[in-house]
Design a protein around this motif. Structure first.
Motif, mmCIF file in Angstrom:
data_model
loop_
_atom_site.group_PDB
_atom_site.id
_atom_site.type_symbol
_atom_site.label_atom_id
_atom_site.label_comp_id
_atom_site.label_asym_id
_atom_site.label_seq_id
_atom_site.Cartn_x
_atom_site.Cartn_y
_atom_site.Cartn_z
ATOM 1 N N LEU A 196 0.691 -1.213 0.098
ATOM 2 C CA LEU A 196 -0.061 0.053 -0.144
ATOM 3 C C LEU A 196 0.780 1.363 0.118
ATOM 4 O O LEU A 196 0.612 2.293 -0.711
ATOM 5 N N HIS A 197 2.001 1.321 0.863
ATOM 6 C CA HIS A 197 2.504 2.650 0.942
ATOM 7 C C HIS A 197 3.555 2.721 -0.172
ATOM 8 O O HIS A 197 3.582 3.824 -0.821
ATOM 9 N N THR A 198 4.052 1.728 -0.710
ATOM 10 C CA THR A 198 5.053 1.974 -1.896
ATOM 11 C C THR A 198 4.129 2.287 -3.013
ATOM 12 O O THR A 198 4.725 2.928 -3.872
ATOM 13 N N VAL A 199 2.787 1.517 -3.355
ATOM 14 C CA VAL A 199 2.199 1.924 -4.581
ATOM 15 C C VAL A 199 1.719 3.349 -4.406
ATOM 16 O O VAL A 199 1.839 4.136 -5.291
ATOM 17 N N LEU A 200 1.283 3.944 -3.262
ATOM 18 C CA LEU A 200 0.794 5.334 -3.051
ATOM 19 C C LEU A 200 2.277 6.379 -3.210
ATOM 20 O O LEU A 200 1.866 7.309 -3.837
ATOM 21 N N THR A 201 3.219 5.748 -2.908
ATOM 22 C CA THR A 201 4.415 7.084 -2.876
ATOM 23 C C THR A 201 4.753 7.077 -4.430
ATOM 24 O O THR A 201 5.285 7.891 -4.869
ATOM 25 N N GLU A 202 4.937 5.642 -5.149
ATOM 26 C CA GLU A 202 5.448 5.654 -6.441
ATOM 27 C C GLU A 202 4.541 5.975 -7.393
ATOM 28 O O GLU A 202 4.767 6.386 -8.483
ATOM 29 N N ARG A 203 3.196 6.041 -7.077
ATOM 30 C CA ARG A 203 2.020 6.459 -7.893
ATOM 31 C C ARG A 203 2.241 5.418 -9.262
ATOM 32 O O ARG A 203 1.953 5.982 -10.150
ATOM 33 N N SER A 204 2.566 4.361 -9.109
ATOM 34 C CA SER A 204 2.838 3.345 -10.187
ATOM 35 C C SER A 204 2.871 1.977 -9.798
ATOM 36 O O SER A 204 3.783 1.591 -8.888
ATOM 37 N N VAL A 205 2.276 1.070 -10.363
ATOM 38 C CA VAL A 205 2.226 -0.368 -9.900
ATOM 39 C C VAL A 205 3.534 -0.827 -10.415
ATOM 40 O O VAL A 205 4.592 -1.697 -9.590
ATOM 41 N N SER A 206 4.166 -0.580 -11.703
ATOM 42 C CA SER A 206 5.248 -0.911 -12.148
ATOM 43 C C SER A 206 6.502 -0.535 -11.517
ATOM 44 O O SER A 206 7.578 -1.550 -11.032
ATOM 45 N N LEU A 213 -8.312 3.791 -3.964
ATOM 46 C CA LEU A 213 -6.838 4.161 -3.591
ATOM 47 C C LEU A 213 -5.833 4.795 -4.622
ATOM 48 O O LEU A 213 -5.332 5.811 -4.448
ATOM 49 N N LEU A 214 -5.871 4.419 -5.773
ATOM 50 C CA LEU A 214 -4.852 4.974 -6.838
ATOM 51 C C LEU A 214 -5.775 4.995 -8.105
ATOM 52 O O LEU A 214 -6.239 3.809 -8.770
ATOM 53 N N VAL A 215 -6.053 6.140 -8.854
ATOM 54 C CA VAL A 215 -6.788 6.065 -10.010
ATOM 55 C C VAL A 215 -5.995 6.960 -11.155
ATOM 56 O O VAL A 215 -4.853 7.558 -10.860
ATOM 57 N N ARG A 216 -6.305 6.735 -12.375
ATOM 58 C CA ARG A 216 -5.537 7.408 -13.650
ATOM 59 C C ARG A 216 -5.784 8.656 -13.545
ATOM 60 O O ARG A 216 -6.872 9.376 -13.554
ATOM 61 N N SER A 217 -4.691 9.590 -14.069
ATOM 62 C CA SER A 217 -4.927 11.001 -14.043
ATOM 63 C C SER A 217 -3.667 11.245 -15.390
ATOM 64 O O SER A 217 -2.667 11.468 -15.217
ATOM 65 N N GLY A 218 -4.425 11.503 -16.678
ATOM 66 C CA GLY A 218 -3.516 11.913 -17.622
ATOM 67 C C GLY A 218 -2.720 10.522 -17.977
ATOM 68 O O GLY A 218 -3.394 9.331 -18.169
ATOM 69 N N ALA A 219 -1.423 10.790 -18.147
ATOM 70 C CA ALA A 219 -0.570 9.549 -18.380
ATOM 71 C C ALA A 219 -0.176 8.948 -17.293
ATOM 72 O O ALA A 219 0.605 7.727 -17.407
ATOM 73 N N GLY A 220 -0.560 9.492 -16.110
ATOM 74 C CA GLY A 220 -0.154 8.793 -14.803
ATOM 75 C C GLY A 220 -1.186 8.431 -14.153
ATOM 76 O O GLY A 220 -2.422 8.250 -14.250
ATOM 77 N N MET A 221 -0.687 8.125 -12.670
ATOM 78 C CA MET A 221 -1.884 7.813 -11.717
ATOM 79 C C MET A 221 -1.484 8.736 -10.152
ATOM 80 O O MET A 221 -0.373 9.046 -10.281
#
Length: 314
Positions: free
Chosen positions: A18-28, A56-64
């Motif tokens: 959870l913390h890593t996905v939210l801080t990186e804002r990218s699953v990859s 928790l994490l949604v798309r915004s333009g080319a990123g999340m």
């Protein structure tokens, strides 16, 4: 009963994802940082979304970007991870030779170019199983918040007025000088007494790119206090590349002597005194109250202090 059932489904690994996905804002990117395969991270994120009842994490333009609920989870998840990391290590004391901890160090690249390599070498020599993450001080880096959230352990840099809401340890001071190409006209002027404040202000200067809009470095902050402005005609976000740019141009770099001396024997450059008086550059390490009494945190700060002292003796 429902709260207990929900709690039973949450483990520390999920909190880390959870913390890593939210801080990186990218699953990859999160997968790379966690050392996991991307489908496994996606599966964990799906489970987290089900538990939270929120994307928790949604798309915004080319990123999340994190949702409001996701943003509210950042600080608590960081706190849980840090508490788990230190719970047993602090109870038994920090043993560098056997510790398996991640140290996150944010540093300005205005530092002596030998500083970070020697710091990493010393940490890996004494704590071979620990992971080291060197983080930049950039426009996107709110180091106060990241120290508080546990995303950084120490921040190393120089400030005219260091923040007063963090713990501070002075590392070293340095004289402000100018670095120019060996055939720069300022070299001749300096030998003849013509390298004065007016000449310095009128020269073409190169400076680091501001870390955020409106930011002023310590050189320009001091000039502002004197009512002066230099002629900056080039900026670069990579401080380590600037000496090579200076070597083949008429640009002037104004920074600490210790930094400049690392390049005198490698490049056709020369150090000149700065005609405008500056206070010494003071370098510090900063840390949050959260890690002030941590045995691992104290050990890390001692390594930073040790490397700074050894470079001053060279």
């Amino acid at each position: 009963m429902r709260d207990q059932t929900l709690f039973d489904k949450i483990d520390l690994h999920l909190i880390r994802v959870l913390h890593t996905v939210l801080t990186e804002r990218s699953v990859s990117k999160a997968a790379i940082r966690l050392g996991m395969y991307q489908p496994a991270v996606s599966a964990s994120l799906k489970k987290l979304r089900e538990l939270a009842g929120d994307p928790l994490l949604v798309r915004s333009g080319a990123g999340m970007v994190p949702t409001d609920a996701g943003l509210r989870m950042l600080a608590p998840s960081a706190s849980i991870l840090r508490a788990a990391e230190s719970m047993f290590s602090d109870a038994r004391g920090f043993e560098p030779s056997s510790a398996r901890q991640t140290f996150r160090i944010a540093a300005s690249d205005f530092l002596d170019p030998l500083f970070l390599p020697q710091l990493v070498a010393q940490i890996k020599q004494q704590a071979p199983h620990c992971v080291i993450e060197i983080l930049p001080l950039s426009a996107e880096s709110d180091y106060r918040a990241r120290l508080a959230q546990g995303d950084m352990d120490v921040v190393i840099g120089n400030w005219l007025k260091p923040p007063d809401d963090l713990h501070l340890g002075r590392l070293f001071g340095d004289e402000v000088v100018c670095l120019v190409a060996r055939d720069h006209p300022a070299v001749r002027r300096s030998s003849q007494g013509g390298w004065d404040a007016a000449s310095w202000l009128a020269a073409e200067h190169i400076a680091p790119t501001p870390t955020h809009p409106g930011a002023r470095g310590v050189i320009d902050e001091h000039l502002d206090s004197l009512g002066l402005q230099r002629n900056i005609t080039a900026r670069c976000p990579h401080f380590g590349l600037i000496p090579s740019m200076v070597a083949s141009t008429l640009l002037v770099l104004t920074t600490g002597r210790q930094y400049c001396e690392r390049y005198v024997e490698k490049l056709p450059v020369k150090i000149l005194p700065c005609p405008v008086p500056f206070p010494r550059l003071l370098y510090y390490q900063l840390w949050h109250e959260r890690t002030h009494t941590s045995s691992a945190g104290r050990w890390l700060r001692e390594r930073v202090k040790s490397v700074a002292a050894s470079l001053q003796k060279e």
